[in-house]
Design an enzyme around this catalytic site. Structure first.
Site, mmCIF file in Angstrom:
data_model
loop_
_atom_site.group_PDB
_atom_site.id
_atom_site.type_symbol
_atom_site.label_atom_id
_atom_site.label_comp_id
_atom_site.label_asym_id
_atom_site.label_seq_id
_atom_site.Cartn_x
_atom_site.Cartn_y
_atom_site.Cartn_z
ATOM 1 N N ASN A 268 0.479 49.258 -57.337
ATOM 2 C CA ASN A 268 1.493 49.609 -57.122
ATOM 3 C C ASN A 268 2.242 47.535 -56.989
ATOM 4 O O ASN A 268 3.412 47.806 -57.861
ATOM 5 C CB ASN A 268 1.974 50.188 -55.833
ATOM 6 C CG ASN A 268 2.521 51.326 -56.243
ATOM 7 O OD1 ASN A 268 2.676 52.143 -54.894
ATOM 8 N ND2 ASN A 268 2.265 52.422 -57.332
ATOM 9 N N LYS A 273 5.913 46.946 -48.573
ATOM 10 C CA LYS A 273 6.857 48.587 -49.068
ATOM 11 C C LYS A 273 7.666 49.363 -48.032
ATOM 12 O O LYS A 273 6.559 49.837 -47.233
ATOM 13 C CB LYS A 273 5.653 49.685 -50.165
ATOM 14 C CG LYS A 273 7.039 50.174 -50.782
ATOM 15 C CD LYS A 273 6.232 51.658 -51.096
ATOM 16 C CE LYS A 273 5.262 51.213 -52.453
ATOM 17 N NZ LYS A 273 4.568 52.410 -53.388
#
Length: 435
Positions: A268, A273
């Site tokens: 990712n 995140k």
């Protein structure tokens, strides 16, 4: 009102209790020995059978190599543990598993051949304190592509401290909090973790740090931590149903084959995140906080809301040179995309400043103020040296990169959000300038 950084920024995790008995473990020791400094044990498992609340187990430097889990794989998709810590200390009297001062014990799981998923450390106990340990090599098997990641350290206990850990080259996250409340990850590093055999793509699951905590388990904090060159994300709070705080932490160069700038399709690549529930809307999502942290040179976002169903708090962070420095993509009850985020006193420089921020209430950030940013605002703008050795007390190295010069017009342009600052108003970014 004037705040000052000379005051304590955050309360300590717990008062230090009086020490009880000290025990010792060393490579070449014997589990039939007395566990003294002169006659150390060989294994952490033996030490756990003896240690009581308030005791300290010191590990001498050298390699502690593991070749198999304590249980056999029940199937090729099962999980085995190399080390299980299931004996708890007590409030104010944790059981301490500490590196002997000045030495580095290395827990190496790379020789394990168990044909399923592996936890290097499986911590189910509460009130334990791991300090100064190096954790590496939690493996996947190349012939088994039925699973996702393995883990260096997995925690499901509460009131634990993970301090000064060096977590690297694991085939999955360096440290993962699955459950438990009031855990502190302090001054720890997680880097070069890569899961090449994960079933949904190489690099998909090797985060530096993860916290996917169930509901009603608050108080988990990452403080003074660094994550770099992990193939997925630096810090990942996806599926966390209890609030988590990330503070004074750095994340860089995620989403690439470690040690290169070769992007991985499945990695990712976000620095931090900070939420989300797998792209689905949930009604009981919680608010996480990210503050005084830095993210740079990440393939995707520096700071990412990740489809979170409510606004997260991003205060006093610095991002530079990411795919997008701040991405506030949220999700509405009907599943449609929406922008969510409480952003205050953040700094974005180089790369794309923001994405998915239209319509947000976000005053006093560098991209919403009439300020001009250049290299001259900072004492240094180097992207190197962030992995330098820590200071003697374990705190982050004293870099000057992205610290504001006294002449910068970013000084004093923030707004009071209840955190310490110098002068009449906070500065922008992660580093408050001296007054």
């Amino acid at each position: 009102m004037k705040n000052t950084l000379s005051a304590l920024l955050f309360l300590p995790f717990a008062a230090a209790p009086a020490f009880a008995t000290n025990y010792y473990v060393a490579p070449g020791g014997s589990d039939n020995a007395a566990g003294t400094q002169a006659a150390p044990w060989a294994s952490i498992a033996r030490a756990q059978t003896r240690a009581q609340a308030g005791d300290t187990v010191y590990f001498r430097g050298g390699k502690y190599a593991y070749t198999a889990g304590v249980e056999a794989c029940a199937s090729r998709t099962a999980i085995v543990n190399a080390i299980t810590l299931d004996k708890s200390g007590a409030a104010g009297q944790p059981i301490r598993y500490w590196a002997y001062p000045g030495e580095t014990p290395v827990f190496d799981f790379s020789a394990m051949k168990d044909d399923c998923r592996v936890k290097g450390f499986n911590v189910t106990a509460s009130w334990v304190h791991l300090k100064g340990l190096e954790v590496t090599g939690a493996p996947q098997q190349p012939g088994n592509r039925l699973n996702h990641e393995s883990w260096g350290v997995w925690n499901s206990g509460s009131n634990n401290v993970f301090e000064l850990l060096n977590l690297h080259h694991n085939m999955g996250p360096g440290l993962f909090i699955q459950n438990g409340g009031n855990n502190l990850v302090l001054n720890s590093d997680s880097h070069h973790n890569y899961d090449p055999y994960t079933s949904n793509g190489a690099g998909q699951s090797a985060d530096g740090f993860g916290a996917h905590i169930k509901a009603n388990q608050p108080g988990n904090v990452f403080r003074g931590c660094r994550a770099w060159m992990n193939t997925d994300d630096g810090f990942d709070l996806i599926n966390a149903f209890s609030p988590v705080t990330i503070e004074n932490s750095w994340a860089w160069q995620h989403g690439y084959l470690p040690g290169t700038t070769t992007p991985l399709a499945a990695g990712n690549g976000n620095g931090i995140k900070a939420g989300g529930y797998g792209g689905a809307y949930v009604a009981n999502g919680v608010k996480h906080t990210v503050r005084f942290s830095v993210a740079f040179a990440n393939k995707a976002a520096g700071f990412y809301a990740n489809h979170h169903p409510l606004a997260l708090d991003f205060f006093n962070n610095t991002a530079f040179g990411n795919g997008a420095n701040y991405n506030m993509l949220g999700i509405a009850p009907d599943g449609s995309a929406v922008n969510f985020g409480n952003l205050r006193n953040n700094l974005a420089y180089k790369g794309t400043a923001t994405s998915n921020t239209a319509g947000l209430d976000m005053p006093n950030n560098s991209w919403t103020l009439p300020v001009q940013i250049s290299d001259g605002d900072f004492e240094d703008v180097s992207a190197s040296g962030w992995d330098a050795p820590r200071q003697a007390d374990g705190s982050l190295p004293p870099l000057r990169s992205y610290h504001l010069r006294s002449t910068s017009d970013l000084i004093g342009k923030g707004v009071n959000v209840g955190l310490p600052f110098n002068g009449s108003a906070p500065d922008l970014g992660a580093f408050e300038a001296a007054r």
